[in-house]
Design a protein around this motif. Sequence first.
Motif, short mmCIF file in Angstrom:
data_model
loop_
_atom_site.label_atom_id
_atom_site.label_comp_id
_atom_site.label_asym_id
_atom_site.label_seq_id
_atom_site.Cartn_x
_atom_site.Cartn_y
_atom_site.Cartn_z
N GLY A 173 -51.37 31.19 90.78
CA GLY A 173 -51.20 30.06 91.69
C GLY A 173 -49.93 30.12 92.51
N ASP A 174 -49.80 29.16 93.41
CA ASP A 174 -48.69 29.14 94.37
C ASP A 174 -47.37 28.68 93.77
N SER A 175 -47.40 28.07 92.57
CA SER A 175 -46.16 27.56 91.99
C SER A 175 -45.27 28.66 91.42
N LEU A 176 -45.83 29.85 91.21
CA LEU A 176 -45.04 30.95 90.65
C LEU A 176 -44.23 31.65 91.74
N THR A 177 -43.02 32.07 91.37
CA THR A 177 -42.23 32.89 92.29
C THR A 177 -42.89 34.27 92.38
N GLN A 181 -45.09 36.02 89.50
CA GLN A 181 -46.45 36.49 89.79
C GLN A 181 -46.59 37.96 89.42
#
Length: 198
Positions: A173-177, A181
Motif C-alpha cells: 500500500g501507499d502508506s509504506l515508505t 516497500q
Amino acid sequence: MKRAEQLEKTRTSISNTARKLFLQNGYQGTSTRDIAKQIGITQPALYHHFSDKEVIFLEVISQVGGEVRSGINKVLRKDDLDPIDRLTQITQVLTHLHPNNIFTLIHGSFKDLKPGSQRKLGMIFRMDYLAPIAEYFKLPEVQLRPEILPDEAAEFFISSLSPIFTNFHRIGGDSLTDEEQTKLLLRLILFGIAKENK
C-alpha cells in the motif's frame, strides 16, 4: 583541441547519452537518431564511432553491468548485515543504476538482437548480474530450499523486482515508505506470500 581528443570526446558523449536513453527507454524505445540528435551530431558521425545500435547497446550494458557487479561485491564483503539488510543493499545497487525494470530491459531486447549480440548480452547478464547475486544466495545465513539452485534464485530475484520500478502497484500500500516497500517485497521473494503450516 587535437582531432584524437575530439573523437574521444564525441565517443564518450555518445556512450553517456546512449546509456541514459537505453536505461530510460529500453532498446526498442531508443534509436541512433535519438542519440545523435541529443548530442547534436549527425547519424553518419555517430556511425563513425559505432557500427550500429547493437554495438552501442552492448557497450552500455557491459559498462552498467560492471558497475552492478562491483557494487554487489562491495555489499557481499560487508560484515554484520542480516540477510534482509544485505539483500536490501543489493537491491539499492540495482535500482541506483537502473531507473527501470532490469529484467524487461535485458530480456525485452533479446528478440531484436542478432544471435552473436544475444550471446554477448546473455554472457553479460550471467556474469555481471546473476553470478554476484547467486553469491548472496550461497551465503550460509541464506538457506534456500534444497530444490532451488543459487543461479535460479538470482534470476527469480531479478524478475521479481518489477514492483520497485513502478508506482502502478505498490506492495503493502501507499502508506509504506520506499524502503519499507522494498523490504516487504524482499521478504515476499525470500519467504513467500503465504504462511506454511508446520
